[in-house]
Design a protein around this motif. Structure first.
Motif, PDB file in Angstrom:
ATOM      1  N   THR A   1      45.671  39.246  49.725  1.00 19.88           N
ATOM      2  CA  THR A   1      45.721  40.417  50.605  1.00 19.88           C
ATOM      3  C   THR A   1      46.354  41.583  49.859  1.00 19.88           C
ATOM      4  O   THR A   1      47.440  41.438  49.282  1.00 19.88           O
ATOM      5  N   LEU A   2      45.682  42.722  49.873  1.00 22.10           N
ATOM      6  CA  LEU A   2      46.136  43.914  49.172  1.00 22.10           C
ATOM      7  C   LEU A   2      46.133  45.095  50.139  1.00 22.10           C
ATOM      8  O   LEU A   2      45.351  45.116  51.091  1.00 22.10           O
ATOM      9  N   GLU A   3      46.982  46.073  49.854  1.00 20.66           N
ATOM     10  CA  GLU A   3      47.012  47.293  50.671  1.00 20.66           C
ATOM     11  C   GLU A   3      46.671  48.488  49.792  1.00 20.66           C
ATOM     12  O   GLU A   3      47.395  48.806  48.848  1.00 20.66           O
TER      13      GLU A   3
ATOM     14  N   GLY B   1      31.798  39.991  48.792  1.00 22.17           N
ATOM     15  CA  GLY B   1      32.731  40.950  48.206  1.00 22.17           C
ATOM     16  C   GLY B   1      33.965  41.114  49.070  1.00 22.17           C
ATOM     17  O   GLY B   1      34.128  40.460  50.107  1.00 22.17           O
ATOM     18  N   ILE B   2      34.852  41.998  48.639  1.00 21.78           N
ATOM     19  CA  ILE B   2      36.092  42.219  49.383  1.00 21.78           C
ATOM     20  C   ILE B   2      35.809  42.775  50.770  1.00 21.78           C
ATOM     21  O   ILE B   2      34.772  43.393  51.010  1.00 21.78           O
TER      22      ILE B   2
ATOM     23  N   PRO C   1      38.165  37.480  49.289  1.00 27.71           N
ATOM     24  CA  PRO C   1      37.614  36.230  49.823  1.00 27.71           C
ATOM     25  C   PRO C   1      37.848  35.028  48.913  1.00 27.71           C
ATOM     26  O   PRO C   1      38.073  35.162  47.714  1.00 27.71           O
ATOM     27  N   ASP C   2      37.785  33.829  49.529  1.00 32.59           N
ATOM     28  CA  ASP C   2      37.983  32.582  48.796  1.00 32.59           C
ATOM     29  C   ASP C   2      36.696  32.040  48.191  1.00 32.59           C
ATOM     30  O   ASP C   2      36.730  31.004  47.518  1.00 32.59           O
ATOM     31  N   GLU C   3      35.581  32.701  48.429  1.00 33.59           N
ATOM     32  CA  GLU C   3      34.315  32.229  47.866  1.00 33.59           C
ATOM     33  C   GLU C   3      34.366  32.207  46.348  1.00 33.59           C
ATOM     34  O   GLU C   3      35.097  32.988  45.722  1.00 33.59           O
ATOM     35  N   ALA C   4      33.570  31.333  45.756  1.00 37.06           N
ATOM     36  CA  ALA C   4      33.572  31.198  44.300  1.00 37.06           C
ATOM     37  C   ALA C   4      33.140  32.495  43.622  1.00 37.06           C
ATOM     38  O   ALA C   4      32.264  33.210  44.123  1.00 37.06           O
TER      39      ALA C   4
END
Length: 372
Positions: A129-131, A337-338, A348-351
């Motif tokens: 998580t980024l802001e 994507g994000i 996201p946790d996707e590969a």
């Protein structure tokens, strides 16, 4: 895993409103999208926008570097020896950092997919998580203040204010107008884009300090090559100073860090040539106890997703400037994507990068709009 095919596509996405800095004005986000397919069917994505006034790269030069120089080196190459491949790419042509970044991020997309990890996890897995901040373009004080209020109302708690165009006294008026309208509830960081001389930067920042304008940091106050001037500003002001255009490579970072010429470093994949070099800059800064921001050029969600995965993987990356996709009228990445929710970005946790498809109908629609 071997690279089977390297393909490129040109795209151009209009911005909602012009993006103005001390160096340029942008109304359309041009980019070269890179697609790399492996022999076992994985697809890696990357992109490179032309930013002549910063990197020296044009769309034509990016296209030539990828297709004329890198493609013959990459097709058929094994990613099990990716250090050797990165070495070949970096040595094959001087500069051209944006083109190098485009193929670099696509390679990292492939190898993290093969590992069945998100790229952020593959690189370190520090957070997801980024802001992000949001940028207020340089202009008349009243207009900038109005824009600042709008972005604050949309939930952005940190604003990046573009200054450095014209008389430094005008920049002080810009900040006073913004503070008057936003109060102290919003964090303000300045980006002068090399627009001041060292002496006037010191005077301007000190005046802002005396006025209590509460500036979080000032980014690249002087010309990129003026390391002595950058150090002068850093030494003679209380506000933290961030090096941006002064740091393209790990070598540049070492010079700035050794001389204590800046308090912070802004890493951009398009300056450094991709994630491979960005990791070196972040690790080197960490040795010196220096925090970093990761920013971007005017890129689509493809490039920003790669930058966000890198930023999320490093503990000394503490600031994020990923608002560029929010400035565009649409999104090239149709799948994955994000994910943005106001000022918060979820990685996201996707590969890999998690980008699974490109909206080619939208690409064509934008191409026609730009032509028209």
């Amino acid at each position: 895993m071997r690279i089977q095919r390297v393909e490129t596509y040109r795209a151009a996405v209009p911005l909602h409103t012009p993006f103005k800095t001390a160096l340029r004005t942008v109304t359309v986000a041009e980019t070269l999208v890179v697609k790399i397919t492996s022999e076992d069917g994985y697809i890696g994505w990357g992109e490179a926008p032309p930013t002549h006034v910063i990197t020296g790269d044009s769309l034509a030069s990016i296209d030539f570097a990828v297709n004329g120089i890198f493609k013959p080196l990459m097709e058929g190459a094994s990613l099990e020896g990716r250090e050797r491949l990165f070495e070949k790419i970096n040595k094959s042509i001087v500069g051209n950092t944006s083109a190098k970044a485009a193929v670099d991020m696509a390679i990292y997309d492939l190898i993290s997919q093969q590992a069945n990890l998100s790229l952020a996890s593959f690189l370190g897995g520090y957070t997801n998580t980024l802001e992000t901040d949001y940028t207020v373009s340089v202009g008349e004080p009243a207009h900038m203040a109005e824009a600042a209020v709008e972005f604050a109302d949309r939930g952005f708690t940190t604003l990046k204010i573009k200054v450095g165009k014209g008389d430094p006294a005008a920049d002080i008026k810009r900040l006073q107008a913004i503070r008057e309208r936003t109060g102290n509830q919003v964090k303000l960081r300045l980006d002068a884009n090399q627009g001041w001389l060292a002496g006037e930067a010191v005077r301007t920042i000190r005046t802002m300090e005396d006025l209590g304008l509460d500036i979080e940091l000032v980014e690249q106050p002087v010309r990129a090559g003026d390391i002595a001037g950058l150090k002068q500003v850093t030494t003679n002001t209380e506000t933290p100073i961030m090096a941006d255009e002064s740091v393209f490579s790990p070598k540049d970072a070492r010079i700035v860090l050794e001389q204590r010429a800046a308090d912070l470093i802004n890493i951009k994949l398009m300056k450094g040539g991709g994630i491979h070099q960005a990791l070196k800059i972040a690790k080197l800064a960490d040795v010196y106890g220096v925090e970093c921001m990761v920013g971007s050029m005017i890129e689509t969600k493809i490039g920003i997703t790669a930058a966000a995965h890198f930023a999320a993987s490093q503990p000394n990356v503490t600031r994020y400037d990923f608002d560029a996709p929010l400035m565009l009228t649409g999104d090239l990445a149709a799948g994955g994507g994000i994910i943005y929710k106001d000022n918060v970005i979820h990685v996201p946790d996707e590969a890999g990068l998690g980008i699974r498809s490109i909206d080619w109908k939208y690409v064509e629609k934008c191409r026609e709009e730009v032509k028209g």
